[in-house]
Design a protein around this motif. Structure first.
Motif, PDB file in Angstrom:
ATOM      1  N   THR A  34       0.823  -1.176   0.077  1.00 28.16           N
ATOM      2  CA  THR A  34       0.229   0.024   0.083  1.00 28.16           C
ATOM      3  C   THR A  34       0.819   1.268   0.043  1.00 28.16           C
ATOM      4  OG1 THR A  34      -1.846  -1.172   1.069  1.00 28.16           O
ATOM      5  CG2 THR A  34      -1.852   1.257   1.159  1.00 28.16           C
ATOM      6  N   ILE A  35       2.010   1.304   0.694  1.00 24.51           N
ATOM      7  CA  ILE A  35       2.776   2.445   0.947  1.00 24.51           C
ATOM      8  C   ILE A  35       3.736   2.330  -0.505  1.00 24.51           C
ATOM      9  CG2 ILE A  35       5.018   3.274   1.863  1.00 24.51           C
ATOM     10  CD1 ILE A  35       4.367   1.877   4.401  1.00 24.51           C
ATOM     11  N   ILE A  36       3.953   1.455  -1.219  1.00 23.87           N
ATOM     12  CA  ILE A  36       4.517   1.642  -2.488  1.00 23.87           C
ATOM     13  C   ILE A  36       3.745   2.116  -3.458  1.00 23.87           C
ATOM     14  CG2 ILE A  36       5.800   0.102  -4.278  1.00 23.87           C
ATOM     15  CD1 ILE A  36       7.510   0.582  -1.768  1.00 23.87           C
TER      16      ILE A  36
ATOM     17  N   LEU B 249      12.339  -7.446  -6.710  1.00 24.20           N
ATOM     18  CA  LEU B 249      12.995  -8.800  -6.680  1.00 24.20           C
ATOM     19  C   LEU B 249      11.974  -9.633  -5.979  1.00 24.20           C
ATOM     20  CD1 LEU B 249      16.804  -8.061  -6.220  1.00 24.20           C
ATOM     21  CD2 LEU B 249      15.745  -8.774  -8.238  1.00 24.20           C
ATOM     22  N   ASP B 250      11.253  -9.298  -5.013  1.00 20.61           N
ATOM     23  CA  ASP B 250      10.348 -10.080  -4.243  1.00 20.61           C
ATOM     24  C   ASP B 250       9.295 -10.309  -5.020  1.00 20.61           C
ATOM     25  OD1 ASP B 250       9.558 -11.225  -1.469  1.00 20.61           O
ATOM     26  OD2 ASP B 250       8.082  -9.883  -1.885  1.00 20.61           O
ATOM     27  N   ALA B 251       8.861  -9.206  -5.783  1.00 22.22           N
ATOM     28  CA  ALA B 251       7.678  -9.472  -6.724  1.00 22.22           C
ATOM     29  C   ALA B 251       8.038 -10.779  -7.861  1.00 22.22           C
ATOM     30  CB  ALA B 251       7.076  -8.433  -7.334  1.00 22.22           C
ATOM     31  N   ILE B 252       9.285 -10.719  -8.425  1.00 19.91           N
ATOM     32  CA  ILE B 252       9.502 -11.595  -9.113  1.00 19.91           C
ATOM     33  C   ILE B 252       9.504 -13.060  -8.728  1.00 19.91           C
ATOM     34  CG2 ILE B 252      11.345 -12.127 -10.739  1.00 19.91           C
ATOM     35  CD1 ILE B 252      12.015  -9.234 -11.227  1.00 19.91           C
ATOM     36  N   ARG B 253      10.373 -12.981  -7.577  1.00 19.91           N
ATOM     37  CA  ARG B 253      10.087 -14.345  -6.844  1.00 19.91           C
ATOM     38  C   ARG B 253       9.005 -14.843  -6.580  1.00 19.91           C
ATOM     39  NH1 ARG B 253       9.482 -16.284  -1.786  1.00 19.91           N
ATOM     40  NH2 ARG B 253       8.932 -13.992  -1.281  1.00 19.91           N
TER      41      ARG B 253
ATOM     42  N   ILE C  80       3.759  -2.443  -9.811  1.00 23.17           N
ATOM     43  CA  ILE C  80       3.813  -1.261  -9.069  1.00 23.17           C
ATOM     44  C   ILE C  80       5.196  -1.084  -8.604  1.00 23.17           C
ATOM     45  CG2 ILE C  80       3.456  -0.731  -6.572  1.00 23.17           C
ATOM     46  CD1 ILE C  80       0.600  -2.126  -6.865  1.00 23.17           C
ATOM     47  N   SER C  81       6.067  -1.977  -8.336  1.00 20.84           N
ATOM     48  CA  SER C  81       7.561  -1.667  -7.829  1.00 20.84           C
ATOM     49  C   SER C  81       8.318  -1.349  -9.170  1.00 20.84           C
ATOM     50  CB  SER C  81       8.026  -2.861  -7.054  1.00 20.84           C
ATOM     51  OG  SER C  81       8.060  -4.232  -8.094  1.00 20.84           O
ATOM     52  N   GLY C  82       7.973  -1.904 -10.267  1.00 26.08           N
ATOM     53  CA  GLY C  82       8.833  -1.673 -11.346  1.00 26.08           C
ATOM     54  C   GLY C  82       8.501  -0.303 -11.853  1.00 26.08           C
ATOM     55  N   PHE C  83       7.261   0.253 -11.970  1.00 24.87           N
ATOM     56  CA  PHE C  83       6.835   1.720 -12.350  1.00 24.87           C
ATOM     57  C   PHE C  83       7.555   2.644 -11.297  1.00 24.87           C
ATOM     58  CE2 PHE C  83       3.178  -0.206 -15.086  1.00 24.87           C
ATOM     59  CZ  PHE C  83       3.946   0.219 -15.987  1.00 24.87           C
ATOM     60  N   SER C  84       7.422   2.426  -9.990  1.00 26.89           N
ATOM     61  CA  SER C  84       7.946   3.146  -9.104  1.00 26.89           C
ATOM     62  C   SER C  84       9.412   3.345  -9.203  1.00 26.89           C
ATOM     63  CB  SER C  84       7.734   2.675  -7.661  1.00 26.89           C
ATOM     64  OG  SER C  84       6.164   2.562  -7.230  1.00 26.89           O
ATOM     65  N   LEU C  85      10.210   2.507  -9.514  1.00 30.69           N
ATOM     66  CA  LEU C  85      11.452   2.375  -9.830  1.00 30.69           C
ATOM     67  C   LEU C  85      11.920   3.425 -10.993  1.00 30.69           C
ATOM     68  CD1 LEU C  85      14.449   1.560  -8.968  1.00 30.69           C
ATOM     69  CD2 LEU C  85      14.186  -0.581 -10.172  1.00 30.69           C
TER      70      LEU C  85
ATOM     71  N   LEU D 268       4.287   6.089 -20.305  1.00 28.44           N
ATOM     72  CA  LEU D 268       4.146   5.353 -18.929  1.00 28.44           C
ATOM     73  C   LEU D 268       2.872   5.471 -18.264  1.00 28.44           C
ATOM     74  CD1 LEU D 268       5.645   3.713 -16.924  1.00 28.44           C
ATOM     75  CD2 LEU D 268       6.479   5.576 -15.794  1.00 28.44           C
ATOM     76  N   VAL D 269       2.270   6.879 -18.307  1.00 28.41           N
ATOM     77  CA  VAL D 269       0.975   6.669 -17.610  1.00 28.41           C
ATOM     78  C   VAL D 269      -0.115   6.289 -18.417  1.00 28.41           C
ATOM     79  CG1 VAL D 269      -0.647   8.635 -17.053  1.00 28.41           C
ATOM     80  CG2 VAL D 269       1.489   9.208 -16.717  1.00 28.41           C
ATOM     81  N   GLN D 270      -0.109   6.151 -19.835  1.00 33.42           N
ATOM     82  CA  GLN D 270      -1.298   5.517 -20.576  1.00 33.42           C
ATOM     83  C   GLN D 270      -0.932   3.911 -20.390  1.00 33.42           C
ATOM     84  OE1 GLN D 270      -0.283   6.602 -24.432  1.00 33.42           O
ATOM     85  NE2 GLN D 270      -1.152   8.603 -24.294  1.00 33.42           N
ATOM     86  N   GLU D 271       0.301   3.540 -20.109  1.00 31.96           N
ATOM     87  CA  GLU D 271       0.537   2.027 -19.968  1.00 31.96           C
ATOM     88  C   GLU D 271       0.126   1.712 -18.722  1.00 31.96           C
ATOM     89  OE1 GLU D 271       1.610  -0.202 -21.917  1.00 31.96           O
ATOM     90  OE2 GLU D 271       1.714  -1.937 -20.411  1.00 31.96           O
ATOM     91  N   TYR D 272       0.215   2.532 -17.595  1.00 25.83           N
ATOM     92  CA  TYR D 272      -0.294   2.319 -16.179  1.00 25.83           C
ATOM     93  C   TYR D 272      -1.939   2.156 -16.262  1.00 25.83           C
ATOM     94  CZ  TYR D 272      -0.992   2.764 -11.302  1.00 25.83           C
ATOM     95  OH  TYR D 272      -1.481   2.447  -9.961  1.00 25.83           O
TER      96      TYR D 272
END
Length: 231
Positions: free
Chosen positions: A6-8, A64-68, A103-108, A208-212
């Motif tokens: 939720t924070i991410i 990495l956690d999401a990929i795992r 979520i983590s990928g777009f944030s990065l 990026l916004v359109q892809e999201y």
């Protein structure tokens, strides 16, 4: 959604808002430069690189956690012998892992985009200030040259001894004007290059916004299909 995700996700929404503020013509580069040089941000600038690296490290760990999780739940066996409830739970967990990955990928990615946008806006503001200063110097030098030329033409008969000194001063001023004009041309070329870089980053941010938005729609469709299966 757990607390950390939720924070991410909230951080991602904030990043999208910041990118839109930097991309849209809301304020001039000089205004953004004044904001970047405010006392509060200047107090954080000494440790800004450390904060940024820590943020990137955290986002990479979540990615990495999401990929795992995606790899873990992608290898779940499905078939007639597997209970329907177990299969639904596996698909739901896989979907959550995929959602967390995006979520983590777009944030990065947006963190890097924001850093690049701030750098480009600061460089553009600096180039604009240098261009204005060079223009003022050129105007001042031109005015001085015209004044000297006027004095030379009006008192030529009475100032034969100082003609050589005047000519030398005029020649030096002309050389200064040429140098300033060359500097202005270089600054304008650099400014155009920075504008093109900013437009390229702007186009990437819009894509990026359109892809999201598209991924959000797919998320909603998958969630609705999952609810129907559960029923």
């Amino acid at each position: 959604m757990s607390l950390q995700w939720t924070i991410i996700a909230s951080f991602l929404y904030v990043e999208i808002a910041v990118v839109l503020l930097l991309v849209l013509p809301i304020a001039s580069p000089k205004s953004w430069q004044r904001l970047f040089k405010s006392r509060f941000l200047q107090s954080l600038s000494s440790q800004a690189s450390i904060y940024f690296l820590v943020l990137l490290a955290i986002l990479v760990l979540f990615l990495l956690d999401a990929i795992r999780e995606m790899r873990k739940y992608s290898n779940i066996e499905t078939g007639e012998h597997v209970h329907l409830n177990t299969e639904m739970q596996g698909n739901m967990r896989l979907f959550r892992a995929q959602r967390n990955f995006y979520i983590s990928g777009f944030s990065l990615f947006l963190s890097l985009v924001i850093r690049r946008l701030v750098t480009l806006i600061s460089a553009q503001a600096t180039l604009l200030a240098q261009s204005e200063a060079a223009m003022r110097q050129a105007v001042s030098a031109t005015t001085t040259a015209k004044s000297l030329l006027a004095q030379k033409s009006s008192g030529e008969s009475a100032q034969n001894d100082s003609n050589e000194a005047h000519d030398k001063a005029v020649s030096e001023l002309k050389n200064q004007i040429k140098g300033l004009n060359k500097q202005i041309s270089e600054l304008e070329a650099e400014l155009q290059k920075e504008k093109k870089d900013k437009e390229a980053v702007t186009s990437q941010a819009k894509s990026l916004v359109q892809e999201y938005d598209r991924l959000s729609e797919e998320h909603a469709k998958l969630q609705s299909s999952g609810d129907k299966k559960v029923e």
